[in-house]
Scaffold this motif. Structure first.
Motif, PDB file in Angstrom:
ATOM      1  N   VAL A  55      33.612  76.784  35.517  1.00 35.49           N
ATOM      2  CA  VAL A  55      34.003  75.996  34.348  1.00 35.49           C
ATOM      3  C   VAL A  55      33.686  76.792  33.086  1.00 35.49           C
ATOM      4  N   ASP A  59      36.412  74.039  28.194  1.00 36.39           N
ATOM      5  CA  ASP A  59      37.327  73.251  29.024  1.00 36.39           C
ATOM      6  C   ASP A  59      37.297  71.781  28.596  1.00 36.39           C
ATOM      7  N   PHE A  61      38.411  68.094  30.264  1.00 40.75           N
ATOM      8  CA  PHE A  61      38.847  67.402  31.470  1.00 40.75           C
ATOM      9  C   PHE A  61      39.216  65.951  31.136  1.00 40.75           C
ATOM     10  N   THR A 129      33.743  68.843  39.995  1.00 35.80           N
ATOM     11  CA  THR A 129      33.303  70.230  39.860  1.00 35.80           C
ATOM     12  C   THR A 129      31.832  70.310  39.447  1.00 35.80           C
ATOM     13  N   PHE A 132      30.511  71.763  36.063  1.00 33.11           N
ATOM     14  CA  PHE A 132      30.672  71.012  34.818  1.00 33.11           C
ATOM     15  C   PHE A 132      29.346  70.475  34.319  1.00 33.11           C
ATOM     16  N   SER A 135      27.366  72.641  31.992  1.00 37.89           N
ATOM     17  CA  SER A 135      28.209  73.319  31.010  1.00 37.89           C
ATOM     18  C   SER A 135      28.326  72.471  29.748  1.00 37.89           C
ATOM     19  N   ALA A 137      31.431  71.938  28.661  1.00 35.79           N
ATOM     20  CA  ALA A 137      32.788  71.425  28.787  1.00 35.79           C
ATOM     21  C   ALA A 137      32.794  69.917  28.555  1.00 35.79           C
ATOM     22  N   VAL A 139      34.406  65.981  29.008  1.00 35.53           N
ATOM     23  CA  VAL A 139      35.138  65.030  29.848  1.00 35.53           C
ATOM     24  C   VAL A 139      35.518  63.821  29.006  1.00 35.53           C
TER      25      VAL A 139
END
Length: 332
Positions: A55, A59, A61, A129, A132, A135, A137, A139
């Motif tokens: 990831v 990113d 998601f 994942t 994630f 991270s 990243a 959501v």
């Protein structure tokens, strides 16, 4: 290679991949760690790849239980990431703009995704994942009144080649309440992901909030992403992500898919786009059965918009038949 040539080459490849997938769908399910998945679209290997993928910190998601507004959120984010410019949403199929993490054609296998990568997933939190969770990243988890989810999923199951025939409305409702549908229990899905509430890289938002105040919801999403838009760009996002705009856009309404995957001759994929339509479908007995399970499963959880807010339950101009009533297949 110029952009037009590159786009044509990508579309040719997509058509080849879609054709291959459509040949393998069977309406049968397999189980991965107890969760049912449709054969042909997913495989144990593809889900394992998603579980163990790398990831990037930028990113984004989109995570939903099926039929909870995934494509609406994809459209909104596609527009936000282009500062309100609709050219991307009008030229690239929606499944390429935010590819799926867990499908056989996994987002993680694509090397041409621009940064930040926009990806979609229906996975419950225990299968998502792993990288994630360590991270930065982001959501965005979008949920929806599960009663409307049942109705939407029932109609979708009639036209989607990879899904089992839904059977009678009563039987489908029982299967839904028992988690015997694709991606398992709605209740387990939301209870798993709601535990992320309060983390700065997690946004929980509902279909109902978008319906009630799309402009304010888009502003909230922009703030979460750290991508503020001026008033003109914000208005463009709202206008071009409206239900009727999406329904008229071939890149967003899934009419590009073959009937073997999605037979829109039997019913439109983007069907109504309203809240509270379940009231036009549930019988009193079905509503009571649902409420019993809902109260038991959701005990101790926060109140959601569908628990308290009045919903638009007025039938539209072309209402679908109520469960249990005989009918002709709806027109696209």
């Amino acid at each position: 290679m110029d952009r037009l040539t590159e786009s044509r080459a990508q579309w040719d490849k997509d058509e080849e991949n879609i054709s291959e997938i459509s040949e393998n769908v069977s309406g049968e399910y397999f189980r991965y760690k107890g969760i049912p998945f449709p054969v042909g679209i997913y495989s144990p290997e593809s889900i394992s790849i998603a579980e163990n993928a790398d990831v990037e910190d930028d990113d984004i998601f989109i995570i939903t239980y099926p039929k909870s507004g995934t494509n609406w959120m994809i459209e909104i984010l596609s527009l936000i990431l282009r500062d309100g410019d609709p050219s991307w949403t009008r030229s690239v199929p929606i499944w390429r703009r935010a590819p799926w993490c867990e499908t056989i054609l996994s987002a993680f296998s694509l090397s041409d995704l621009s940064s930040p990568r926009l990806m979609s997933s229906h996975l419950p939190i225990q299968l998502f994942t792993k990288a994630f969770f360590n991270s930065k990243a982001k959501v965005i988890y979008m949920s929806r009144n599960p009663r409307d989810v049942v109705v939407s999923l029932y109609h979708y199951s009639k036209i989607a080649g990879q899904l089992k025939d839904p059977g009678t409305p009563d039987q489908f409702l029982q299967n839904f309440l028992q988690g015997e549908v694709q991606f398992g229990s709605w209740f387990d899905h939301i209870k798993g992901w709601i535990r992320m509430q309060g983390k700065e890289n997690f946004l929980f938002i509902t279909y109902e909030e978008l319906q009630q105040d799309l402009h304010g919801s888009v502003q909230r999403i922009c703030q979460f992403l750290g991508r503020p838009l001026d008033s003109e760009a914000l208005s463009s996002v709202v206008v071009h992500s409206a239900f009727n705009a999406m329904k008229a856009n071939a890149m967003s309404n899934f009419t590009l898919l073959p009937p073997s995957l999605l037979d829109q001759r039997r019913g439109a994929f983007l069907r109504k786009g309203v809240c509270g339509d379940w009231k036009n479908h549930f019988t009193v007995a079905q509503s009571e059965a649902f409420d019993r399970v809902y109260r038991e499963q959701m005990r101790g959880l926060p109140t959601f918009p569908w628990d308290v807010a009045p919903e638009d339950s007025s039938p539209d101009s072309d209402p679908s038949p109520s469960p249990g009533q005989a009918s002709e297949p709806p027109n696209p």
